[in-house]
Design a protein around this motif. Structure first.
Motif, PDB file in Angstrom:
ATOM      1  N   ASP A  74     -27.948  46.354  85.262  1.00 44.25           N
ATOM      2  CA  ASP A  74     -29.338  46.281  84.775  1.00 44.25           C
ATOM      3  C   ASP A  74     -29.418  46.136  83.261  1.00 44.25           C
ATOM      4  O   ASP A  74     -30.456  45.760  82.717  1.00 44.25           O
ATOM      5  CB  ASP A  74     -30.086  47.550  85.210  1.00 44.25           C
ATOM      6  N   GLY A 102     -20.388  67.302  78.635  1.00 45.67           N
ATOM      7  CA  GLY A 102     -20.532  66.078  79.410  1.00 45.67           C
ATOM      8  C   GLY A 102     -19.200  65.528  79.887  1.00 45.67           C
ATOM      9  O   GLY A 102     -19.038  64.328  80.059  1.00 45.67           O
ATOM     10  N   GLN A 121     -26.012  64.792  87.696  1.00 48.10           N
ATOM     11  CA  GLN A 121     -24.615  65.166  87.684  1.00 48.10           C
ATOM     12  C   GLN A 121     -24.323  66.419  88.493  1.00 48.10           C
ATOM     13  O   GLN A 121     -23.878  67.427  87.978  1.00 48.10           O
ATOM     14  CB  GLN A 121     -24.144  65.319  86.249  1.00 48.10           C
ATOM     15  N   SER A 132     -20.481  59.951  87.252  1.00 50.34           N
ATOM     16  CA  SER A 132     -21.355  61.016  87.749  1.00 50.34           C
ATOM     17  C   SER A 132     -22.651  60.454  88.305  1.00 50.34           C
ATOM     18  O   SER A 132     -23.146  60.913  89.335  1.00 50.34           O
ATOM     19  CB  SER A 132     -21.676  62.007  86.639  1.00 50.34           C
ATOM     20  N   THR A 133     -23.202  59.450  87.635  1.00 49.75           N
ATOM     21  CA  THR A 133     -24.454  58.858  88.098  1.00 49.75           C
ATOM     22  C   THR A 133     -24.256  58.208  89.468  1.00 49.75           C
ATOM     23  O   THR A 133     -25.071  58.364  90.379  1.00 49.75           O
ATOM     24  CB  THR A 133     -24.956  57.808  87.080  1.00 49.75           C
TER      25      THR A 133
END
Ligand code: GTP
Length: 602
Positions: free
Chosen positions: A135, A53, A41, A20-21
């Protein structure tokens, strides 16, 4: 935009790996949504999806991207990641030519990555491997690369390293989509032929009624066109067509290659069948090959508590199921609980989402029975029957005309750190699992396949699996077929009378233990009556366990002072109302609360 500039794709990822991100970032880069607003989202539209979610239904979103002097139209089809919805996954993959294969840099490949990869691979989708979350301090990129290379035989050099969260490198994905994913093939999609489209999904909107998501295969369609559903022959005038951008954006027309929406202008969702073909009235073009029908795997009974309006409740339940056509919804009756409904779901997560919603919305007015799986019975006369209500299961006596009993299995695919291999094997064996494959992956993970009885899967197998692996395991499953099994119906009797709604089907090895547990538990929840009550568990013509409740007169007024008249009256009224809430079995009154408490054990 010419067909050669269309790109239809999905994102394949394990849960929480950032699908979703990443979608949100792609929508920002292509200007569909504004990066300054809070794009959490965008694709997860249903309330259930936001709440839990997870993605339940197929969604799509279109993007236009300018590249080397040309405009490209992207359709990103979002499919449910969870295995309960495998057929929905296959359906949404069917309108795509490519997939972004997303792997979390710190977690590496997990069960759902593998399972969804195989579906995409078997459907000939072109794959673009992506490592996400670079990251993170815990990111181990070389390990993830090695896994992608080993397990999926994709080239290390083709992998894009991104952080969907910060947006780092996400811009490199778009040219890859254009260069590596083919456009909808001209052998299959024809703009010059009469209109033909396949319904991929449908949902209900309070304002415009039914909305259909379609894959336009041939020709074009516009507002005002008269279209026909091949399956039912029903004809409608198109009220609106358009793309999801990310919300509905009306267009003058839809053309072959698009995955877009059509509003047929009616309210009854029962008119629409996913997989059905739409064509223009009078063209009589051949229907497209449909999709496999989803098969419910978990069933529950739902019964209104006494005093609840059956009709009203039915309407309200129907409304809840309008948006999910994979739920089976039928009327049923129970001796103990009266008229109610049988509900079938695609899997335990699917069932638990709805159970939660039903309990939230209808609370004490609805009694929901324990989940069961569909068993198969083969009779001597060669006929066979699928039984999804445990009370219909032939008991010991009736077995004379039964040749064999079968129970459904799933093929479970599990991944977890190697050190838990022994404990997971024990867990599977304890759940009557049958080993199929064990594989040790390069990253210290084990990939294991077991056939597990579906009845155990829905009895929180995943929870137990997480329990023995400190939460590190992931699970995916596929239909594992029926296997002959030594199974029996177990009934609960109250003063000799069976409570049909509490019958269960159990494997021989579970009968003793569950029988004893069930009678104990039922005893806890039954109110003390004015006479002795005997609770028994019976299977295969034999009483397995027994508990007795001693008689005692219950006097609600006993503790009150004689002068407290108004309070006394109130209590008497309350007691009368309480009586209305009772179900009577074998002259024993069982309250709705007792049923609910007993059934809510899970
Ligand atoms: P489901 O829809 O549940 O399958 O999950 P998903 O795959 O869509 O994952 P989602 O995008 O919801 O991301 C899961 C979590 O990972 C969220 O908390 C994100 O903020 C986080 N996340 C996603 N991408 C990155 C990333 O590149 N770096 C970091 N650090 N976190 C990320």
């Amino acid at each position: 935009i010419p067909l050669k500039n269309y790109r239809n794709f999905i994102i394949v990822a394990h849960i929480d790996h950032g699908k979703s991100t990443l979608s949100d970032r792609l929508l920002e880069i292509t200007g569909v949504v504004n990066p300054t607003t809070d794009n959490k989202q965008v694709l997860d539209k249903l309330d259930v999806e936001r709440e839990r979610g997870i993605t339940v239904k197929a969604q799509t979103v279109s993007m236009i991207y300018h590249y080397k002097g040309e405009d490209y139209m992207f359709h990103l089809v979002d499919s449910p990641g969870h295995v309960d919805f495998r057929l929905e996954v296959i359906r949404s993959y069917a309108s795509c030519q490519g997939a972004l294969l997303l792997v979390d840099a710190s977690e590496g490949i997990k069960a759902q990555t593998v399972a969804n990869f195989y579906i995409a691979y078997s459907m000939n989708l072109h794959l673009i491997p992506i490592i996400n979350k670079i990251d993170l301090d815990t990111a181990d990129i070389p390990r993830a690369e090695e896994q992608i290379e080993e397990t999926f035989e994709l080239l290390r050099d083709d992998i894009v390293h991104v952080s969907a969260k910060t947006g780092l490198n996400v811009e490199y994905i778009l040219p890859k989509i254009i260069e590596n994913i083919p456009s909808p093939p001209i052998e299959k999609y024809h703009r010059d032929l009469p209109f033909r489209a396949q319904i991929v999904d449908s949902w209900y909107d309070a304002y415009v009624g039914v909305i259909m998501l379609v894959n336009v295969v041939d020709g074009s369609v516009k507002k005002g066109d008269k279209v026909e559903f091949c399956k039912t022959g029903e004809k409608y005038e198109v009220k609106e067509v358009g793309i999801m951008y990310p919300d509905r954006r009306a267009l003058p027309k839809l053309v072959a290659g698009q995955v877009a929406y059509i509003i047929p202008g009616f309210k009854d969702p029962n008119n629409v069948f996913v997989g059905d073909t739409l064509r223009k009235v009078g063209t009589n073009v051949e229907p497209l090959i449909g999709f496999e029908e989803p098969k419910p795997m978990v069933f529950v009974g739902a019964f209104p508590a006494d005093g609840t309006d059956f009709k009203k409740m039915e309407e309200s339940l129907q409304h809840l199921f309008l948006n999910d056509r994979s739920v089976v919804f039928q009327r049923t009756t129970s001796n103990a609980l009266g008229q109610g409904w049988k509900l079938g779901f695609l899997g335990s997560l699917h069932a638990s989402i709805f159970k939660e919603r039903l309990e939230k919305e209808h609370g004490k007015n609805l009694i929901i029975t324990a989940p069961t799986v569909p068993y198969k019975v083969e009779f001597k006369d060669g006929k066979s029957e699928i039984i999804s209500n445990p009370d219909d299961f032939p008991d010991g006596n009736k077995k004379s005309n039964v040749i064999e009993l079968f129970e459904p299995f799933v093929e479970a695919l599990m991944t977890f750190p190697k050190e838990y291999t022994g404990s997971v094997m024990t867990l599977c064996e304890n759940n009557r699992g049958i080993q199929k494959e064990v594989q040790y992956l390069s990253n210290g993970q084990t990939l294991m396949k077991y056939f597990i009885p579906t009845a155990h899967l829905i009895d929180d197998f995943f929870g137990k699996l997480k329990g023995v692996t400190k939460g590190y395991a992931s699970l995916d499953y596929d239909d594992g077929g029926y296997r002959p099994s030594d199974i029996y119906k177990m009934e609960l009797l109250v003063n000799g009378e069976s409570i049909d709604a509490l019958s269960t089907v159990l494997h021989k090895s579970q009968i003793e233990k569950n029988g004893r547990e069930f009678v104990k538990r039922l005893k806890e929840f039954l109110r003390i009556q004015q006479f002795e009550v005997i609770i028994q568990a019976k299977a295969n013509g034999r009483i397995i366990a027994r508990e007795t409740i001693k008689a005692r007169r219950k006097d609600v007024l006993a503790k009150l002072h004689a002068s407290d008249i108004s309070r006394r009256k109130k209590l008497l009224v309350k007691q009368k109302e309480g009586k209305k809430q009772l179900k009577s079995v074998g002259k024993v009154n069982i309250s709705n609360d007792a049923f609910q408490a007993f059934l809510r054990r899970e």
